[in-house]
Scaffold this motif. Structure first.
Motif, mmCIF file in Angstrom:
data_model
loop_
_atom_site.group_PDB
_atom_site.id
_atom_site.type_symbol
_atom_site.label_atom_id
_atom_site.label_comp_id
_atom_site.label_asym_id
_atom_site.label_seq_id
_atom_site.Cartn_x
_atom_site.Cartn_y
_atom_site.Cartn_z
ATOM 1 N N UNK A 11 -71.390 9.986 59.688
ATOM 2 C CA UNK A 11 -71.293 11.014 58.549
ATOM 3 C C UNK A 11 -69.864 11.551 58.254
ATOM 4 N N UNK A 12 -68.882 11.146 59.394
ATOM 5 C CA UNK A 12 -67.600 11.678 59.291
ATOM 6 C C UNK A 12 -66.845 11.194 57.852
ATOM 7 N N UNK A 13 -67.169 10.173 57.446
ATOM 8 C CA UNK A 13 -66.206 9.458 56.192
ATOM 9 C C UNK A 13 -66.767 9.779 55.129
ATOM 10 N N UNK A 14 -67.896 10.842 54.916
ATOM 11 C CA UNK A 14 -68.410 11.091 53.814
ATOM 12 C C UNK A 14 -67.931 12.795 53.613
ATOM 13 N N UNK A 15 -67.525 13.073 52.150
ATOM 14 C CA UNK A 15 -67.025 14.269 51.963
ATOM 15 C C UNK A 15 -68.068 15.360 51.964
ATOM 16 N N UNK A 16 -67.840 16.497 52.174
ATOM 17 C CA UNK A 16 -69.251 17.597 52.057
ATOM 18 C C UNK A 16 -70.015 17.388 51.136
ATOM 19 N N UNK A 17 -69.331 17.150 49.757
ATOM 20 C CA UNK A 17 -70.067 16.963 48.359
ATOM 21 C C UNK A 17 -71.072 15.860 48.573
ATOM 22 N N UNK A 18 -70.559 14.564 49.054
ATOM 23 C CA UNK A 18 -71.215 13.380 49.183
ATOM 24 C C UNK A 18 -72.523 13.709 50.208
ATOM 25 N N UNK A 19 -72.060 14.164 51.195
ATOM 26 C CA UNK A 19 -73.182 14.320 52.331
ATOM 27 C C UNK A 19 -74.250 15.348 51.546
ATOM 28 N N UNK A 20 -73.900 16.364 51.021
ATOM 29 C CA UNK A 20 -75.024 17.027 50.486
ATOM 30 C C UNK A 20 -75.841 16.567 49.334
ATOM 31 N N UNK A 21 -75.221 15.760 48.599
ATOM 32 C CA UNK A 21 -75.830 14.919 47.534
ATOM 33 C C UNK A 21 -76.778 13.836 48.338
ATOM 34 N N UNK A 22 -76.549 13.255 49.351
ATOM 35 C CA UNK A 22 -77.211 12.334 50.095
ATOM 36 C C UNK A 22 -78.555 13.023 50.443
ATOM 37 N N UNK A 33 -70.730 25.343 55.359
ATOM 38 C CA UNK A 33 -71.956 25.688 56.766
ATOM 39 C C UNK A 33 -72.961 24.655 56.789
ATOM 40 N N UNK A 34 -73.557 24.349 55.633
ATOM 41 C CA UNK A 34 -74.617 23.647 55.652
ATOM 42 C C UNK A 34 -74.028 21.979 55.924
ATOM 43 N N UNK A 35 -73.049 21.744 55.414
ATOM 44 C CA UNK A 35 -72.631 20.370 55.655
ATOM 45 C C UNK A 35 -72.030 20.542 57.213
ATOM 46 N N UNK A 36 -71.421 21.286 57.594
ATOM 47 C CA UNK A 36 -71.156 21.399 59.066
ATOM 48 C C UNK A 36 -72.364 21.039 59.880
ATOM 49 N N UNK A 37 -73.381 21.849 59.588
ATOM 50 C CA UNK A 37 -74.801 21.821 60.462
ATOM 51 C C UNK A 37 -75.235 20.473 60.547
ATOM 52 N N UNK A 38 -75.314 19.704 59.389
ATOM 53 C CA UNK A 38 -75.725 18.556 59.033
ATOM 54 C C UNK A 38 -74.887 17.593 60.077
ATOM 55 N N UNK A 39 -73.599 17.813 59.994
ATOM 56 C CA UNK A 39 -72.890 16.775 61.000
ATOM 57 C C UNK A 39 -72.942 17.212 62.273
ATOM 58 N N UNK A 40 -73.316 18.470 62.598
ATOM 59 C CA UNK A 40 -73.660 18.767 64.089
ATOM 60 C C UNK A 40 -74.565 17.767 64.776
ATOM 61 N N UNK A 41 -75.533 17.213 63.785
ATOM 62 C CA UNK A 41 -76.878 16.314 64.409
ATOM 63 C C UNK A 41 -76.268 14.804 64.358
ATOM 64 N N UNK A 42 -75.081 14.478 63.954
ATOM 65 C CA UNK A 42 -74.285 13.103 63.852
ATOM 66 C C UNK A 42 -73.992 12.810 65.296
ATOM 67 N N UNK A 43 -74.486 12.319 66.070
ATOM 68 C CA UNK A 43 -74.095 11.799 67.423
ATOM 69 C C UNK A 43 -73.101 10.763 67.269
ATOM 70 N N UNK A 44 -73.065 9.782 66.279
ATOM 71 C CA UNK A 44 -72.291 8.825 66.681
ATOM 72 C C UNK A 44 -70.972 8.598 65.463
ATOM 73 N N UNK A 45 -70.888 9.854 64.624
ATOM 74 C CA UNK A 45 -69.962 9.902 63.638
ATOM 75 C C UNK A 45 -69.924 9.083 62.510
#
Length: 137
Positions: free
Chosen positions: A22-33, A8-20
């Motif tokens: 963060x799409x190439x990052x896995x959920x785990x990599x995104x949360x680590x970032x 849910x947290x990763x999806x919420x972060x991705x919802x702010x990504x207008x240009x895509x």
């Protein structure tokens, strides 16, 4: 990643990504970032608070409020008061009831050692919020 809270947290972060981007990052990599501690130096305490840290804190607690909302089937709202010095307050509330109240300090050092600590923090906070909501009803 097995924890639905983290998804849910990763999806919420991705919802702010207008240009895509963060799409190439896995959920785990995104949360680590966004949530892994980067620099533990105390010298950071004297720097102004970075907007990315404020974003991370807000998205984390908005997601927690959203999870509590789903669990108890009642609308939850978040308010934040965070200064550039790294201090502040956040509240998750329902109607007139404060469900979770946190005082924030030293946000320049905000982060978690690993994803499991983030998951534990979210689980504990959600449990606390559900318990407090049920106690007040």
């Amino acid at each position: 990643m097995k924890n639905n809270y983290l998804n849910d947290l990763a999806n919420k972060i991705r919802s702010f990504d207008n240009f895509g981007t963060l799409a190439r990052l896995s959920d785990e990599d995104l949360l680590i970032k966004y949530y892994q501690k980067k620099n533990r130096s105390l010298e950071r305490l004297f720097e102004p608070l970075d907007d990315s840290i404020i974003f991370s804190v807000k998205v984390l607690h908005e997601t927690i409020a959203q999870i509590i909302e789903k669990a108890v089937n009642a609308e939850m709202n978040c308010i934040f008061d965070i200064s550039k010095e790294g201090f502040g307050k956040l509240a998750i509330y329902n109607e007139r009831r404060i469900i979770i109240l946190r005082y924030l300090r030293s946000l320049q050092l905000f982060g978690f050692e690993n994803i499991m600590d983030l998951s534990k923090y979210m689980s504990d906070t959600v449990e606390e919020g559900i318990e407090m909501y049920l106690k007040q009803n």
